[in-house]
Scaffold this active site. Structure first.
Site, PDB file in Angstrom:
ATOM      1  CE1 TYR A   1      -3.714   2.544   0.472  1.00 53.95           C
ATOM      2  CE2 TYR A   1      -2.401   3.372   2.096  1.00 53.95           C
ATOM      3  CZ  TYR A   1      -3.398   3.413   1.532  1.00 53.95           C
ATOM      4  OH  TYR A   1      -4.113   4.489   1.425  1.00 53.95           O
TER       5      TYR A   1
ATOM      6  CE  LYS B   1      -3.521   5.349  -1.926  1.00 55.61           C
ATOM      7  NZ  LYS B   1      -4.585   5.973  -3.065  1.00 55.61           N
TER       8      LYS B   1
END
Length: 253
Positions: free
Chosen positions: A158, A162
């Site tokens: 994650y 990002k």
């Protein structure tokens, strides 16, 4: 006030729903193209659309090539030929592994949905954004993707996804500047959405010592969505390429 046309991904729940609700309630002249993976299951969004009359719900699975390819036909169905603002909100967060333990499919899923899909959707929307003078693009990122404000907890794919998205924001801010675009990344904060609450439990299982910190900065989806929406509307040309917190302060990449 004159209305704007917004294209918002992942509008059926959480932050995306609150952004949609804010813009819909702000002015009856606004038109919101609200996407959901399965509109038939988006009960709250459909209720809001029926009540306000300025929301068009279209199906979009941002990680599915056929679904992305159908954006043109879906926009034609609802009579949209120009878009003022693209809010790339849809994302996943389920990578609570260390780097050494994270499986390959988890890495790939997060890169596909969080890093690549928002860009592939933009490739389809670019021609619509060019038809308006507003030309704002807001990618909903995450503080977890900041390299200079690193949170020492296992969130591997994650965080990387990002950070990769943030790179594209910076690059796009340069590439699209000659066309008058304003491209930004926004971290929505630590938000008590379904995804956020699930993430909190996973993070605190690995790092229980940061519980007080996490709890002290957690906000509601409405607080996050409302502030993010206001921030996007108030963006100025000099903000192009910046990374913002939901509260309007600049965030470090």
């Amino acid at each position: 006030m004159s209305g704007h046309t917004y294209f918002i991904t992942g509008a059926n729940r959480g932050i995306g729903f609150e952004i949609t609700k804010y813009y819909s309630n702000l002015s009856k002249d606004n038109k919101i193209v609200a996407t959901a993976r399965d509109p038939s299951k988006a009960a709250e969004l459909k209720e809001l659309a029926a009540k306000n009359g300025n929301i068009e719900i279209i199906p979009l699975a941002i990680d599915n090539d056929e679904s992305v390819a159908a954006i043109d036909s879906e926009l034609t169905k609802i009579g949209v030929d120009g878009i003022d603002i693209y809010v790339a909100n849809a994302a996943i967060s389920d990578s609570y592994y260390t780097v050494l333990d994270c499986p390959k499919d988890v890495w790939l899923n997060h890169y596909t949905v969080n890093s690549l899909a928002p860009i592939l959707v933009l490739q389809k929307l670019h021609k619509y954004l060019l038809k308006k003078q507003t030309r704002k693009i807001a990618f909903i990122s995450s503080g977890i993707g900041s390299l200079t404000r690193f949170l020492p907890t296992p969130i591997s794919a994650y965080g990387q996804s990002k950070a990769a998205l943030n790179f594209s924001v910076i690059e796009l801010s340069h590439e699209l500047k000659p066309e008058g675009f304003n491209v930004v990344a926004i971290t929505p904060g630590v938000v008590a959405t379904g995804m956020g609450t699930y993430g909190r439990e996973k993070i605190l299982k690995a790092s229980p010592e940061i519980a007080d910190i996490i709890d002290s900065i957690t906000i509601t989806p409405e607080q996050s969505g409302t502030n993010v929406a206001k921030l996007i509307d108030n963006l100025k040309s000099e903000d192009n390429g910046k990374f913002f917190s939901y509260d309007g302060t600049e965030y470090p990449y």
